[in-house]
Design an enzyme around this catalytic site. Structure first.
Site, short mmCIF file in Angstrom:
data_model
loop_
_atom_site.label_atom_id
_atom_site.label_comp_id
_atom_site.label_asym_id
_atom_site.label_seq_id
_atom_site.Cartn_x
_atom_site.Cartn_y
_atom_site.Cartn_z
N THR A 101 0.83 -1.21 0.00
CA THR A 101 0.00 0.00 0.00
C THR A 101 0.86 1.26 0.00
O THR A 101 0.63 2.19 -0.79
CB THR A 101 -0.90 0.02 1.26
N GLY B 180 -2.23 4.69 6.26
CA GLY B 180 -2.81 4.82 4.93
C GLY B 180 -1.72 4.99 3.90
O GLY B 180 -0.67 5.58 4.18
N LYS C 74 6.64 2.61 18.46
CA LYS C 74 6.74 4.05 18.21
C LYS C 74 7.21 4.79 19.47
O LYS C 74 7.98 5.75 19.38
CB LYS C 74 5.39 4.57 17.73
#
Lengths: 437, 437
Positions: free
Chosen positions: A18, A305, A208
């Site tokens: 993606t 995304g 993270k």
């Protein structure tokens, strides 16, 4: 600035999922614009994938596809790694660095485990490593920590850095649905993986947190240093109780400097509705930073995304291409501070603990005794909010008991919760949520 | 990375006002920490001020003070300009650049007027110019536009970039007070200058809009290209009408790319309460960016104040010191695009126009006719909200008439408002506020 050589800067892309696909699109569709910004042309020289026949994006020329990632990396000035996971990504990146290429990666799992080795290899070879997309997707947070705040002293970083869990908690809050239904909804809409474990148990956020802690405190912090609590035990009843107090529940990655040392953690927390992080809805991410001189800062945007993450990747690629065009270098990542890591129970905190109970005479006394025996002072007890049919273990008989503590030691608190959970009248899983101010 | 020379990097500070003083503090107090981050010591070699006897900060050594800014600048590797205004700041910066120093400035007025000359001089000399503090104080917005988003296409930037006006509007909103009272309160609390003109008329925000537009669109945009509307005509009645519609009024710097070209403007606007910028309270600033791939981003923090602004300045200084230690350079500011500037009325917009009227028979018809004569279609008319004693021109007789238009041409709209204002039954100043979705 002197630059006679105007040959195109060669970019290799490893991975065409993606994010990789969108990265290729930006590099190809904007190549003239990017050349103007760099002052020199830039060329995508190859895309390495496991199965070339699976790549159907119209902007990726067939002739660029290869299965030989190592060979491709060896003929590039900049190697973009978007295959994810530890191996073979780590070997590809180290090989690229050793051969003199600069690298751009979005691989949080790899950086949280082996970041310092990679940073050191890049510094030793005089090449750059950029990874803006590894934390917060499109949100610039790595560059602010590496550069903008480099003259300041970072005190804490609190981030909503996992879109899946924020989407689930936000759906539970706005629609009153239970965890399972919200998770299924997130899966149906593509906001959660078929196996959502890494997200809902907090491991993605922990990676993270480790990356941010190293940047903020110039100390070697890895994912194994980050204790994690997830959100799977949070019920519709917990959300309803929070709402009644004008609070929201968020899964936070919290990195801070305390008297006992630095700490990096992931846990669900109660935030006042007025806190800037409380208004972060859906799958958006946001990172809230406190620094000594800058005071409060917040960065907000799309944390995942294809296109948003590709924006951060290509921003890094162009930054690096400009360095190459100028025979220049980005900042190294200095790990000089060696700050101690705070023990788990170094800082006291307030907690909201929720039990499911059969409401018999003496239950509350028995529960309160487990807290008082351990010298945990109780700030409030509430039985007003009822469990709902959305919650696991629901039956008309079961009541929800919520205890909010004063500041207490976390290990002692967990011990009390464990003791209470073993009482006959107590059923199901308790939830433990930190109360932040 | 090879660096035999370990002499300290010499930093000169021009100006020791609120920001200059805090900049000196961070440089001195954190010098060991900063040296570790740079990989080489850094030394404050002088502080130029008009009157050395006025400087009493304990962290500024007397021997560093000088009145000869030009001489000081000539013996530094990095010159920090915090004196503000156009001259002599411009000459000092150009001289420093010509003599091979890199420069850091927070001077938005200068950059909005002469930025391109300074950027070009720096590029020609092979030195860097950094100015994170010129827009949004402590908030990293310049670096994200210059670097993080450099692989993307910025579509628009909307910023609350003036703390004074945001404080005034926020006080009017939360306390229901009028503009004059809110301004006096802001002055008393140090959020507004004795002469608040540059803030409340929008000129400060316009300078920041010009700087952001150049960075976002790689086109020469100066403050004279930025049409400005301020907030002095906004009344408690306007705020009340907005609140009744679940909207807030914010003074925005808006920079966007439209079919007709690029535009940079400053105007008061109605935003839905759910918009991320709507929740920016007090003197905080925030910048909302839309980019093609990154989608929505927001940056939030303290837009002014000594320590927060100094954080951004010292971040730039350390970034530049690292470049010097590595014989390296930051990115030039490419101005290659030459995009056309959109004419004022190129894009249609919806407006909320508020008049103060004597409510006689036929007034509404007369007013509506001025709109319909110009083919401006009206979306709603509202007379429910009464002016208050907080508003100029208040008397029990005067009514507030609010007209919200459909999308229309701005010049025609202003012509209609002018015509209406000349009607007998209309009194006081109208307000014109853009309606954003």
């Amino acid at each position: 600035m002197s630059e006679n050589n105007n040959r195109p800067i060669r970019v290799a892309l490893l991975g065409a999922g993606t994010v990789g696909s969108q990265t290729a699109r930006l590099l190809v569709e904007q190549s003239d614009e990017l050349a103007s910004r760099i002052g020199r042309p830039m060329e995508l020289v190859g895309v390495a994938v496991l199965d070339p026949s699976s790549v159907t994006d119209p902007w990726i020329e067939r002739s660029l596809l290869t299965t030989d990632a190592a060979e491709l990396a060896s003929r590039a000035d900049i190697v973009i790694e978007l295959i994810g996971g530890i191996e073979p990504a780590r070997t590809f990146l180290l090989t690229a660095i050793e051969s003199g290429a600069s690298v751009v990666t979005a691989n949080k799992a790899l950086l949280a485990k082996h970041g310092p080795e990679l940073y050191e290899a890049a510094a030793r070879q005089g090449v750059d490593i950029y990874f803006e997309a590894a934390v917060g997707g499109a949100i610039p947070i790595v560059r602010p920590l590496r550069e903008s705040l480099v003259g300041d002293k970072v005190l804490s970083v609190m981030g909503i850095v996992n879109g899946t869990t924020n989407y689930i908690l936000d759906e539970m809050t706005t629609k009153g649905i239970g965890f399972d239904e919200a998770l299924r909804d997130a899966q149906a809409k593509g906001f959660a993986e078929a196996d959502p474990t890494a997200d809902i148990e907090g491991h993605d956020a922990a990676a993270k947190a480790a990356i941010m802690a190293l940047l903020a405190f110039h100390t070697d912090v890895r994912i194994d240093d980050v204790p994690v609590e997830g959100i799977a035990h949070i019920t519709a009843g917990d959300i309803a109780a929070a709402s009644a107090e004008h609070k929201v529940i968020k899964l936070l990655a919290v990195v801070e400097q305390t008297d006992a040392g630095i700490s990096a953690r992931v846990y669900p927390a109660l935030l006042d509705e007025t806190h800037p992080l409380a208004t972060v809805h859906g799958s958006f991410n946001a990172v809230f930073v406190k620094a000594e001189a800058a005071d409060d800062l917040m960065f907000y945007g799309r944390g995942a995304g294809g296109a948003p993450t590709a924006s951060a990747v290509v921003g890094d690629v162009v930054t690096e291409a400009r360095h190459i065009a100028q025979h220049s270098l980005g900042p190294v990542i200095p790990i000089y501070a060696n700050l101690p890591k705070a023990p788990l129970n170094a800082s006291k905190a307030a907690f909201a603990v929720r039990f499911l109970i059969h409401d018999r005479p003496g239950v509350l006394t028995a529960i309160a005794k487990e807290f008082s025996d351990r010298e945990i002072s109780i700030n409030g007890v509430n039985q007003d909010i009822k469990p709902t049919q959305h919650d696991p273990g629901y039956s008309g008989e079961v009541q929800q008991l919520r205890i909010v503590t004063h500041l207490c030691d976390e290990i002692t608190l967990r011990d009390a919760v464990k003791a209470v959970s073993q009482l006959d009248a107590v059923t199901g899983d308790a939830s433990i949520i930190r109360v932040l101010n």
